[in-house]
Design a protein around this motif. Structure first.
Motif, PDB file in Angstrom:
ATOM      1  N   UNK A  52      -8.853  49.201  46.616  1.00  0.00           N
ATOM      2  CA  UNK A  52      -9.926  48.385  46.045  1.00  0.00           C
ATOM      3  C   UNK A  52     -11.079  49.265  45.565  1.00  0.00           C
ATOM      4  N   UNK A  53     -11.358  50.340  46.289  1.00  0.00           N
ATOM      5  CA  UNK A  53     -12.489  51.194  45.948  1.00  0.00           C
ATOM      6  C   UNK A  53     -12.204  52.067  44.725  1.00  0.00           C
ATOM      7  N   UNK A  54     -11.015  52.683  44.669  1.00  0.00           N
ATOM      8  CA  UNK A  54     -10.729  53.667  43.634  1.00  0.00           C
ATOM      9  C   UNK A  54      -9.953  53.105  42.438  1.00  0.00           C
ATOM     10  N   UNK A  55      -9.284  51.965  42.616  1.00  0.00           N
ATOM     11  CA  UNK A  55      -8.475  51.364  41.550  1.00  0.00           C
ATOM     12  C   UNK A  55      -7.555  52.412  40.913  1.00  0.00           C
ATOM     13  N   UNK A  56      -6.638  53.023  41.683  1.00  0.00           N
ATOM     14  CA  UNK A  56      -5.814  54.127  41.159  1.00  0.00           C
ATOM     15  C   UNK A  56      -4.869  53.648  40.056  1.00  0.00           C
ATOM     16  N   UNK A  57      -4.660  54.498  39.073  1.00  0.00           N
ATOM     17  CA  UNK A  57      -3.868  54.111  37.903  1.00  0.00           C
ATOM     18  C   UNK A  57      -2.385  53.991  38.209  1.00  0.00           C
ATOM     19  N   UNK A  58      -1.876  54.671  39.246  1.00  0.00           N
ATOM     20  CA  UNK A  58      -0.451  54.648  39.540  1.00  0.00           C
ATOM     21  C   UNK A  58      -0.079  53.652  40.642  1.00  0.00           C
ATOM     22  N   UNK A  59      -1.034  52.904  41.151  1.00  0.00           N
ATOM     23  CA  UNK A  59      -0.717  51.865  42.126  1.00  0.00           C
ATOM     24  C   UNK A  59      -0.406  50.551  41.413  1.00  0.00           C
ATOM     25  N   UNK A  60       0.438  49.747  42.056  1.00  0.00           N
ATOM     26  CA  UNK A  60       0.764  48.434  41.510  1.00  0.00           C
ATOM     27  C   UNK A  60      -0.492  47.588  41.413  1.00  0.00           C
ATOM     28  N   UNK A  61      -0.657  46.901  40.273  1.00  0.00           N
ATOM     29  CA  UNK A  61      -1.808  46.026  40.089  1.00  0.00           C
ATOM     30  C   UNK A  61      -1.321  44.650  39.686  1.00  0.00           C
ATOM     31  N   UNK A  62      -1.677  43.664  40.460  1.00  0.00           N
ATOM     32  CA  UNK A  62      -1.338  42.293  40.120  1.00  0.00           C
ATOM     33  C   UNK A  62      -2.448  41.709  39.255  1.00  0.00           C
ATOM     34  N   UNK A  82       8.894  50.965  43.456  1.00  0.00           N
ATOM     35  CA  UNK A  82       8.874  50.057  44.599  1.00  0.00           C
ATOM     36  C   UNK A  82       9.975  49.026  44.448  1.00  0.00           C
ATOM     37  N   UNK A  83      10.480  48.580  45.598  1.00  0.00           N
ATOM     38  CA  UNK A  83      11.448  47.506  45.622  1.00  0.00           C
ATOM     39  C   UNK A  83      10.774  46.177  45.885  1.00  0.00           C
ATOM     40  N   UNK A  84      11.591  45.143  46.075  1.00  0.00           N
ATOM     41  CA  UNK A  84      11.046  43.800  46.278  1.00  0.00           C
ATOM     42  C   UNK A  84      10.198  43.728  47.542  1.00  0.00           C
ATOM     43  N   UNK A  85      10.666  44.362  48.619  1.00  0.00           N
ATOM     44  CA  UNK A  85       9.919  44.312  49.879  1.00  0.00           C
ATOM     45  C   UNK A  85       8.545  44.960  49.729  1.00  0.00           C
ATOM     46  N   UNK A  86       8.491  46.092  49.016  1.00  0.00           N
ATOM     47  CA  UNK A  86       7.207  46.753  48.802  1.00  0.00           C
ATOM     48  C   UNK A  86       6.293  45.931  47.915  1.00  0.00           C
ATOM     49  N   UNK A  87       6.875  45.263  46.909  1.00  0.00           N
ATOM     50  CA  UNK A  87       6.069  44.394  46.052  1.00  0.00           C
ATOM     51  C   UNK A  87       5.451  43.262  46.865  1.00  0.00           C
ATOM     52  N   UNK A  88       6.223  42.707  47.786  1.00  0.00           N
ATOM     53  CA  UNK A  88       5.696  41.635  48.646  1.00  0.00           C
ATOM     54  C   UNK A  88       4.538  42.164  49.486  1.00  0.00           C
ATOM     55  N   UNK A  89       4.698  43.341  50.064  1.00  0.00           N
ATOM     56  CA  UNK A  89       3.636  43.902  50.905  1.00  0.00           C
ATOM     57  C   UNK A  89       2.360  44.130  50.100  1.00  0.00           C
ATOM     58  N   UNK A  90       2.497  44.695  48.921  1.00  0.00           N
ATOM     59  CA  UNK A  90       1.305  44.957  48.109  1.00  0.00           C
ATOM     60  C   UNK A  90       0.669  43.672  47.622  1.00  0.00           C
ATOM     61  N   UNK A  91       1.482  42.667  47.361  1.00  0.00           N
ATOM     62  CA  UNK A  91       0.919  41.389  46.936  1.00  0.00           C
ATOM     63  C   UNK A  91       0.119  40.746  48.076  1.00  0.00           C
ATOM     64  N   UNK A  92       0.675  40.752  49.282  1.00  0.00           N
ATOM     65  CA  UNK A  92      -0.040  40.175  50.414  1.00  0.00           C
ATOM     66  C   UNK A  92      -1.348  40.921  50.672  1.00  0.00           C
ATOM     67  N   UNK A  93      -1.330  42.248  50.491  1.00  0.00           N
ATOM     68  CA  UNK A  93      -2.545  43.029  50.692  1.00  0.00           C
ATOM     69  C   UNK A  93      -3.611  42.647  49.674  1.00  0.00           C
ATOM     70  N   UNK A  94      -3.194  42.404  48.421  1.00  0.00           N
ATOM     71  CA  UNK A  94      -4.197  42.068  47.407  1.00  0.00           C
ATOM     72  C   UNK A  94      -4.719  40.657  47.576  1.00  0.00           C
TER      73      UNK A  94
END
Length: 703
Positions: free
Chosen positions: A87-97, A295-307
């Motif tokens: 949230x602080x750095x908004x990295x360009x290579x991280x998944x963004x919903x 990332x796979x489906x499980x990782x996408x779910x984790x990142x979505x829940x975090x956001x």
């Protein structure tokens, strides 16, 4: 580009405890944030084998110039710190919903002296309670119109409110009873706030209490013979019930959960969420994500829940899920957040689901369960949400493909990347399909001006290749396609330059014409174009260097020099050109790569459908198919009478002749064919057994 070995940490320097790491570029900007149970193991994977990394990971580690890490005590702390840094750095290579659209909410501005009900979009504001999201603003207005009869909350703007206060005259809603008119003193501000809070409580799910209270008052009015008041209360009850009917009941009354489903492809994924409160679907929302990380489906779910639930991890104000609220004292709520329910249903468990559930429980203040529904109503609802996610992804792709400017940019990017003279207006893509070397087929799909032209699709039954030899199959299909083009061009006298980018005639309007004999007065008539009459500007094959070389060799053998060739390798999404040692790497977010992938996926789909059809036809082939004079109706009659081919084979000629429609002559033919002898000649009446020769359909589609 930096060499990852230049900033690789020294052996033994990285701890083997949980933590969070950051990759920084030359300007010290954070380009990627990740977490790990074991920092040493995770970070070492970035530097061990560069060639084995996913292309997007390769791009990340070469963009970065340094890596640093922070050790934490538990996996839960790692999750929390990872979210905070993203949230602080908004990295360009991280998944963004990102939202697929701006969803409207029903908002109650409790932070104002005189609360107001309105439709709101965008970032959430301090001191406002939100309900939704709704799919359409008109759905909110219908609900509000019903509820204002019972809860007459102010809906007018600040200007209208001030004017009414100055003039002492209420607006129309105040005159018809759909506003309590605090502007002219019919109720005090405290009384109006109480009405607004009741309005919020009803929307939050406390519906039974208000309906029961109105019914009690209705019965009391009827008992006192105040029938007009009883009728008004009856209408109020019906209005509340109609408002509730607009929200589908899907689960038990005490069920509060968020149901999350994914639909994905190699570059993008769509997420759909249904918010269920009190057993009813209170809202629905969708997101689209670029798959920047590997990332796979499980990782996408984790990142979505975090956001979506992240602001509550670090003490930020929870957003408003349907029926929830945001404390006015907590400050503004970021768009995209949601209140944490008791249960989160997901299509696949995240890698650290136990730690994630503990973190969600901390944010909610009570136990939260993250699980995959396996049976019953919740599984059925998950399937419904998944269908919505698929539709969301399809709509997103259709919207992207349907934009003229986007298509033009994609064609121009392809021309620049492949060093073409102009954008390829007609592109043909080829794919081969087989099952362990059997039923080898190929497909040709055509895109003109960036859009599929399905009337030009062709399919091929491979004739000379046996086994799993995709290279030879590609060479055969390219040879057959362009040999037919050259034959049709020669036969029709067509002089259009093959794939000529400098031609001023659009390929979709070229028509071959044949003249009449010399001296004839008959007018010239345009001939119908052949099935392979239009040449492409670009040929795309599904595969890497071997497939590309085979396609180019086939064109060279035919003397075709004005058609460009490339291949799209599926695993790494690399574009290969003939004779080149290194691939062309298109930016993963480029429109050019998106168009090439659509071509490749469509060719694969078309080839698979043809291959399955051939397998199905072969599986249903019967020994009766080769009996002259035996059509589908007679075959069905024989099988129905005898029950199986084995019993039919054991029957005599007289028994076969007893079947309706089977004469003595045809019965002898059937018996001879099943006995292994030479079948008798076909009946003189010319019956052919129904259907065309085996190869006719294939020739009509391919050749």
């Amino acid at each position: 580009m930096a060499d990852p070995a230049s900033y690789r940490p020294a052996p033994g320097e990285i701890p083997d405890s949980p933590g969070v790491y950051r990759f920084r570029d030359a300007a010290r900007r954070v380009v990627y944030v990740g977490k790990a149970k074991n920092l040493r193991s995770r970070l070492s994977s970035y530097f061990a084998d560069f060639a084995g990394l996913h292309p997007r990971t390769q791009q990340m580690v070469t963009t970065a110039c340094s890596v640093e890490w922070t050790v934490v005590g538990t996996e839960v702390e790692a999750l929390q710190l990872e979210y905070s840094w993203i949230k602080q750095y908004d990295p360009r290579f991280n998944v963004r919903y990102r939202d697929d659209k701006s969803y409207p909410y029903l908002a109650v501005t409790l932070g104002e002296d005189v609360p107001r009900v309105q439709v709101m979009r965008g970032a959430k504001q301090k001191g406002t309670r939100y309900f939704g999201p709704y799919s359409h603003a008109w759905a909110i207005r219908e609900t509000v119109d019903l509820l204002l009869r019972v809860f007459p909350v102010r809906t007018c703007s600040a200007g209208v409110l001030r004017r009414a206060q100055l003039t002492g005259r209420p607006c129309l809603l105040g005159d018809i009873g759909k506003c309590a008119a605090p502007c002219v003193g019919r109720v005090t501000e405290d009384e109006h706030r109480a009405i607004a809070e009741d309005f919020c409580s009803f929307l939050a799910g406390d519906t039974g209490r208000y309906i029961r209270e109105l019914e009690r008052r209705m019965r009391a009015a009827a008992a006192e013979q105040e029938y007009e008041r009883a009728a008004r209360l009856r209408d109020d009850v019906q209005a509340l019930q109609r408002a509730l009917e607009k929200q589908a009941v899907v689960l038990g009354e005490r069920t509060d959960c968020d149901v999350i489903a994914l639909a994905e492809d190699p570059l993008e994924a769509a997420v759909q969420v249904f918010y269920v409160r009190g057993g009813r679907i209170r809202g629905q929302r969708g997101w689209v994500v670029d798959r920047v990380e590997e990332v796979g489906s499980a990782d996408l779910v984790e990142r979505f829940l975090a956001q979506i639930y992240g602001p509550q991890f670090d003490g930020a104000a929870p957003g408003e899920a349907p029926g929830g609220s945001a404390d006015p004292a907590d400050g503004p709520v970021p768009e995209g957040t949601a209140a944490i329910p008791r249960e989160v249903l997901v299509p696949e468990l995240p890698p650290d689901h136990e730690a994630l559930a503990e973190l969600l429980s901390r944010g909610r203040g009570s136990r939260v369960e993250v699980r995959v529904p396996r049976r019953g109503d919740k599984k059925s609802l998950m399937e419904t949400v998944a269908r919505n996610a698929e539709q969301l992804l399809k709509q997103h792709k259709t919207k992207r493909a349907g934009d003229l400017a986007t298509r033009s940019r994609a064609l121009q990017e392809i021309a620049e990347a492949l060093d073409l003279d102009a954008g390829p207006l007609r592109i043909e893509c080829y794919d081969v399909s087989n099952l362990q070397g059997t039923d080898v087929v190929a497909s040709m799909v055509v895109f003109e001006d960036g859009l599929a032209r399905k009337s030009e699709y062709r399919r091929f039954a491979i004739k000379t290749v046996r086994g799993q030899d995709d290279v030879a199959a590609i060479r055969e299909v390219i040879s057959r396609r362009f040999k037919r083009y050259l034959e049709e061009s020669q036969a029709s006298g067509e002089l259009a330059t093959l794939g000529g980018s400098d031609s001023t005639t659009d390929s979709s309007t070229v028509r071959a014409e044949t003249g009449t004999e010399s001296g004839s007065d008959a007018p010239e008539r345009p001939a119908a174009p052949g099935r392979f009459a239009y040449p492409p500007n670009l040929v795309v094959v599904d595969g890497g260097p071997p497939q590309v070389a085979a396609a180019q060799r086939a064109l060279d053998e035919l003397g075709v020099t004005d058609v460009s060739v490339c291949g799209l390798a599926k695993r790494l999404e690399e574009v290969w050109l003939p004779g080149e040692d290194d691939p062309v790497i298109l930016p993963r977010a480029s429109e050019a790569l998106y168009l090439l992938q659509r071509l490749r996926d469509e060719a694969h789909r078309f080839a698979i459908s043809y291959h399955r059809a051939k397998r199905s036809k072969r599986a249903t082939t019967s020994v009766l198919d080769d009996v002259p004079g035996l059509g589908p109706a007679r075959k069905a009659a024989l099988l129905k009478h005898f029950g199986s081919v084995r019993r039919l084979r054991a029957a005599g000629v007289d028994e076969i002749a007893e079947v309706h429609g089977i004469g003595p002559g045809l019965a002898g033919t059937v018996a001879a064919a099943l006995a292994g002898g030479d079948p008798a000649p076909a009946p003189a009446n010319g019956a052919t057994g129904g259907g065309e020769p085996h190869g006719a359909q294939e020739n009509a589609q391919g050749e």
